[in-house]
Design a protein around this motif. Structure first.
Motif, PDB file in Angstrom:
ATOM      1  N   ARG A   1       0.809  -1.209   0.000  1.00 54.56           N
ATOM      2  CA  ARG A   1       0.000   0.000   0.000  1.00 54.56           C
ATOM      3  C   ARG A   1       0.852   1.272   0.000  1.00 54.56           C
ATOM      4  O   ARG A   1       0.326   2.376   0.076  1.00 54.56           O
ATOM      5  CB  ARG A   1      -0.948   0.006   1.197  1.00 54.56           C
ATOM      6  N   SER A   2       2.161   1.136  -0.095  1.00 52.93           N
ATOM      7  CA  SER A   2       3.043   2.300  -0.087  1.00 52.93           C
ATOM      8  C   SER A   2       2.917   3.107  -1.373  1.00 52.93           C
ATOM      9  O   SER A   2       2.953   2.537  -2.470  1.00 52.93           O
ATOM     10  CB  SER A   2       4.498   1.853   0.081  1.00 52.93           C
TER      11      SER A   2
ATOM     12  N   TRP B   1      -7.441   5.166   4.985  1.00 50.68           N
ATOM     13  CA  TRP B   1      -7.223   6.518   4.454  1.00 50.68           C
ATOM     14  C   TRP B   1      -5.781   6.995   4.627  1.00 50.68           C
ATOM     15  O   TRP B   1      -5.421   8.064   4.127  1.00 50.68           O
ATOM     16  CB  TRP B   1      -8.151   7.505   5.168  1.00 50.68           C
ATOM     17  N   ILE B   2      -4.944   6.219   5.309  1.00 50.65           N
ATOM     18  CA  ILE B   2      -3.611   6.684   5.703  1.00 50.65           C
ATOM     19  C   ILE B   2      -2.552   6.065   4.803  1.00 50.65           C
ATOM     20  O   ILE B   2      -2.522   4.854   4.608  1.00 50.65           O
ATOM     21  CB  ILE B   2      -3.338   6.320   7.179  1.00 50.65           C
ATOM     22  N   ASP B   3      -1.655   6.897   4.268  1.00 54.75           N
ATOM     23  CA  ASP B   3      -0.620   6.372   3.381  1.00 54.75           C
ATOM     24  C   ASP B   3       0.544   5.749   4.138  1.00 54.75           C
ATOM     25  O   ASP B   3       1.303   4.966   3.569  1.00 54.75           O
ATOM     26  CB  ASP B   3      -0.114   7.451   2.417  1.00 54.75           C
ATOM     27  N   MET B   4       0.713   6.095   5.410  1.00 56.62           N
ATOM     28  CA  MET B   4       1.721   5.408   6.234  1.00 56.62           C
ATOM     29  C   MET B   4       0.992   4.574   7.289  1.00 56.62           C
ATOM     30  O   MET B   4       0.183   3.736   6.943  1.00 56.62           O
ATOM     31  CB  MET B   4       2.714   6.413   6.818  1.00 56.62           C
ATOM     32  N   GLY B   5       1.272   4.770   8.570  1.00 55.92           N
ATOM     33  CA  GLY B   5       0.677   3.911   9.584  1.00 55.92           C
ATOM     34  C   GLY B   5       0.179   4.684  10.774  1.00 55.92           C
ATOM     35  O   GLY B   5       0.093   5.903  10.766  1.00 55.92           O
ATOM     36  N   GLN B   6      -0.143   3.936  11.819  1.00 53.38           N
ATOM     37  CA  GLN B   6      -0.607   4.549  13.061  1.00 53.38           C
ATOM     38  C   GLN B   6      -0.025   3.786  14.241  1.00 53.38           C
ATOM     39  O   GLN B   6       0.120   2.575  14.210  1.00 53.38           O
ATOM     40  CB  GLN B   6      -2.130   4.582  13.115  1.00 53.38           C
ATOM     41  N   SER B   7       0.335   4.530  15.249  1.00 56.24           N
ATOM     42  CA  SER B   7       0.912   3.953  16.449  1.00 56.24           C
ATOM     43  C   SER B   7      -0.239   3.476  17.334  1.00 56.24           C
ATOM     44  O   SER B   7      -0.853   4.266  18.039  1.00 56.24           O
ATOM     45  CB  SER B   7       1.751   5.018  17.153  1.00 56.24           C
TER      46      SER B   7
END
Length: 943
Positions: free
Chosen positions: A552-553, A850-856
């Protein structure tokens, strides 16, 4: 008595003729309304500088009559309720009425009069001698009770219905001693206010306002009067900048701004937004200091950061600095800690995270360790990819010896992170990543254990598993798993999806044929159980997923994502030539609610436009400690816009975290933020040009984050259970990107926000409430944390009292077992361990699309067992999450409730029993073996 007074009193009849007043010496005398009138009149005359023979204005006479009237009515009401009328109580009513009617300066005169009269009476030590204090000049003088009253009265202004300044004064004075220093008295006032937060959350603002007095005195060198502070603050601003440049702390470029114009934009009233925790944190670690003196005030601090971020603006940089200042100082958006530390200074290292890949040779290994030290020195959080390093037993061709593997080098990296403590502001922090097929993976899992060979332990370094999808499939089918040395399978680390799976199967066949000698075959389920067992026992390694991170990057055309960062939210390409860099900041959701507690979309859009511009500016202004970081950042220009205050948002909207409404809110809110963030970067590309590596990216190919879910399904071959609903016009976004490109390769990442959430006074990131009452411990000390929304709701139901405070202490901040609290509130204020983890995961899944990177993402589990933990992480994988962060479990011990009466509440339940003695509120310090990053300790590496 004068004619107007006679006329006033002749018509006065409130049934007071039978009332009595208790004097201080115990005598009982008739109620005399004339004494009230006379006292108020004296205060007006003192303020107006009129003697007894001078006439007061008609307006003042009417005001005196109204105040006397109101005090009399209140006195009668108190008497009718059976309250004993004492002199001090009547005087309190006079003060309160003066303030209610807006006569603040007259109230000040009245308070001064009372203080002078009461000094000899109330401030005596055991021998009867007056207490003295040592003032700022070093002189020994009688204790200035009037000063104490003025300070506390001003600190409580606007909060009088909840905070009682006179009670604070009495409590403060009770603990004073002879020859106490003036600054110690101020500290005593602060400490008194902060200890009362458990009973009334508003006292946090009182403590903060008192703390402001300390900061103003230290930074401005004088203590201006209340009415002169704002003007003096603005007038002194150019001196602050010039002094900071002179001593080598501020960049000389700041002198190029129109300092007078910026000074006029300062909004001192915004200092009153701070909670005590927020302001103390700011004071301890963010305000610039020289020779142990802070020379910044909070508003100077915000303007300094804003100026630093506006340095390269090509037109009217003062306007942009003011815009950035307003956004920061209003708590709409908050830059990450490195930006706040260093913006506008001579070393503007503003980036949050650095990701480095270690190659399989000594030169690369020790270069990365050296680079870690250089980056950590300037407050960067570090993520290291160690998978390329050959495993234990591998042949070293140069010496014809055998390698000791990756573990000894990780020990060196750990000790380096400890040695470089980021200039004393916070601890150096590093996370090492290893892919699950690496032959040293089993030793890697044990790095954080408290037993075993200390030479193979890294107690200070975080660790994370970099897990390919194929391993998860093998776990589900209870299959085998083969471990290799990367020296034998050199391309495996750089493949993902179907390509990885195909090549891995080929290597397994080669091992079966004897073409690869060094390998080990294990049960995938057995290894999975060991991974989860050590995660539960030590808090590490974290569970992160390689394939969704890469598939997904947006930047799949320029390389591979080999690891995440320190807090698992940043996912960027790395190589020997490129050290990935990310620049972070977070939108404060609470600050974007309208009067109906709905998100103000226009306001949010405006904040995001400004925030993305600020984050993009960081890339060009930034000080890069190593050239590989500069090379990567200028080429790809990634930024990480996140959020904080999600739990506050739910509380304000009366939505439980464990609810369909919360899941839907997570989805729509993140869609909105993603939409405006991408458009903001598109507009910046129109103004400044697209990022250099834009061509060939997923953005360039018309693929947005929402479109990549299907790619994940295709590469994984199923096992994806992600909602795909959308509400925005995403075709419009694609059209704009095609027309202008994007300024930034990546835009969205949700970081922990531990420290900046403390500063802004909101809940961390996307976290649920930890507890409704506990003590938060960080580098600035211990702070009582109480849920103000719960307190307000209980007040409305007339349930907030000392018994409720004691109940919350007894049940460790949980409302679940307090019978008199309604079920609706129990559901709304369920704490993290009382919420089924599936709700947190589903909310995260809706955001992740919706996020192109990640979430902590922290996960919480009560009464854990192996099956529950396994199902939880398998759900994370199936729900399309790229990474997870800490697994939180309850502490092994709790604090004994030694100040509570067990005859009232009974013996503590078994799960609450303790082996350690007491305080009246639980201080949450998790057992290090159970959870190495306790919730009360700040995980502040990124923010």
């Amino acid at each position: 008595m004068m004619d107007h007074q006679q006329l006033f009193f002749s018509g006065f009849d409130y049934g007071l003729s039978n009332l009595s007043i208790v004097k201080r010496d115990g005598r009982v005398v008739p109620f005399d309304i004339g004494r009230i009138y006379a006292a108020v009149e004296k205060a007006f005359r003192a303020e107006r500088k009129k003697s007894a023979g001078d006439n007061l204005s008609k307006e003042d006479l009417l005001a005196i009559e109204e105040i006397t009237n109101r005090v009399a009515i209140k006195s009668a009401a108190l008497a009718n309720r059976g309250e004993r009328l004492e002199v001090e109580r009547i005087q309190d009513l006079v003060e309160l009425t003066l303030m209610e009617l807006g006569h603040h300066t007259v109230a000040k005169r009245y308070i001064l009069y009372r203080a002078e009269r009461g000094k000899a009476r109330t401030i005596q030590n055991r021998e009867g001698a007056s207490i003295h204090m040592i003032d700022r000049r070093g002189n020994t003088v009688p204790l200035d009770l009037a000063w104490i009253h003025r300070m506390l009265m001003e600190a409580c202004r606007g909060l009088e219905d909840r905070c009682l300044w006179r009670d604070l004064a009495e409590e403060t004075v009770r603990g004073l001693y002879d020859n106490i220093k003036e600054e110690e008295i101020l500290q005593a006032m602060i400490l008194t206010a902060r200890t009362w937060v458990e009973k009334e959350p508003a006292y946090t603002y009182v403590a903060a306002r008192l703390m402001l007095s300390k900061i103003y005195q230290e930074a401005l060198l004088i203590v201006p009067s209340i009415h002169e502070t704002a003007a003096y603050h603005r007038a002194y601003f150019p001196n602050y900048v010039q002094y900071g440049v002179k001593i080598g702390r501020l960049s000389p470029q700041l002198l190029e701004f129109d300092l007078e114009r910026l000074a006029q934009a300062l909004k001192l009233e915004r200092d009153k937004q701070f909670t005590y925790l927020g302001l103390q944190t700011l004071y301890d670690r963010y305000l610039l200091h020289h020779e142990e003196r802070r020379f910044e005030t909070p508003q100077y601090f915000w303007m300094r950061v804003a100026m630093g971020l506006a340095l390269n603006e090509k037109s009217d940089k003062e306007s942009w600095a003011i815009t950035f200042y307003d956004t920061l100082s209003s708590f709409l958006f908050m830059s990450s800690t490195p930006t706040l530390f260093n913006s506008g200074t001579v070393h503007p290292q503003l980036s949050s995270c650095y990701l480095l890949t270690v190659e399989d040779d000594l030169e690369s290994i020790f270069k990365v360790i050296s680079d870690n030290a250089k980056l950590s020195k300037w407050a960067g959080g570090l993520g290291n990819d160690w998978t390329n390093v050959r495993a234990t037993g591998s042949l070293i061709r140069g010496t014809n010896g055998k390698s000791q593997g990756v573990i000894p080098f990780l020990k060196v990296a750990n000790d380096t992170a400890v040695a470089v403590n980021q200039g004393g502001k916070r601890k150096g922090a590093l996370c090492a990543y290893l892919e699950t097929w690496h032959l040293d993976i089993e030793d890697f899992l044990e790095l954080r254990k408290n037993t075993g060979d200390e030479r193979r332990r890294t107690h200070d370094m975080n660790t994370a598993n970099w897990i390919p999808d194929l391993f998860m499939k093998r776990v589900l089918e209870n299959g085998s798993w083969t471990l290799f040395s990367p020296s034998d399978v050199p391309d495996l680390h750089h493949l993902y999806g179907k390509a990885f799976e195909k090549r891995y199967l080929e290597y397994e066949q080669m091992a079966d044929k004897g073409e690869i000698k060094l390998f080990k075959r294990v049960s995938a389920m057995t290894l999975w159980r060991k991974m989860l067992t050590l995660l539960f026992e030590t808090g590490h390694p974290w569970i992160t997923f390689k394939d969704p991170s890469n598939i997904r990057s947006p930047q799949d055309h320029v390389g591979v994502i080999n690891s995440s960062n320190l807090c698992t939210e940043i996912l960027l390409n790395t190589s020997a030539e490129e050290v990935a860099v990310c620049n972070l900041g977070s939108v404060n959701l609470l600050a974007h609610l309208d009067e109906s507690d709905n998100i103000d979309e226009k306001k949010l859009e405006n904040t995001i436009n400004i925030a993305v511009r600020m984050l993009d500016n960081v890339i060009d202004i930034n000080f890069y400690p190593i050239p590989e970081a500069r090379n990567s950042n200028l080429k790809h220009r990634p930024v990480g816009l996140g959020i904080m205050g999600f739990q506050d948002l739910l509380h304000r909207k009366k939505v439980p975290y464990a609810s369909v409404q919360a899941v839907e809110l997570s989805d729509r809110l993140m869609e909105m933020i993603s939409y405006y963030a991408i458009l903001s970067s598109c507009n910046l590309a129109k103004e400044r040009g697209a990022y250099p590596s834009f061509r060939g990216s997923k953005w360039d190919r018309g693929l947005l984050p929402i479109d990549t879910i299907e790619l994940l399904e295709q590469e994984r071959g199923g096992f994806v259970e992600v909602d795909k609903s959308r509400t925005k016009d995403w075709d419009f976004v694609r059209k704009k990107i095609k027309e202008h490109g994007l300024r930034n390769s990546c835009l969205l990442a949700i970081a922990p926000t531990a420290t900046i959430s403390n500063i802004t006074g909101v809940s961390q990131s996307i976290e649920p409430s930890y507890k409704n009452l506990y003590v938060k411990s960080n580098l600035s000390g211990d702070f009582i944390s109480i849920n103000p929304y719960l307190v307000e709701d209980l007040k409305k139901l007339q349930l907030w009292d000392q018994e409720m405070v004691d109940d919350l202490k007894y049940y460790d901040g949980s409302v679940k077992h307090i019978e008199r609290i309604p079920e609706s509130l129990k559901e709304l204020y369920a704490t993290a361990f009382e919420i089924d983890p599936s709700w947190l995961i589903e909310c995260a899944s809706r955001r992740q699309k919706w996020i192109d990177m990640g979430q902590s993402l922290n996960l919480y589990i009560d009464e854990p067992n192996g099956w529950k933990i396994s199902q939880m992480y398998i759900m994370c994988w199936k729900k399309g999450l790229k990474t997870t962060y800490y697994l939180r479990s309850r502490a092994a011990t709790t604090v004994e409730k030694s100040t509570l009466d067990i005859n009232v509440r009974g013996i503590q339940p078994r799960w609450m029993k303790s082996r350690s003695p007491s305080s009246n509120i639980k201080v949450e310090r998790e057992n290090k073996e159970k959870n190495a990053c306790a919730l009360d300790s700040e995980c502040e590496s990124c923010q």
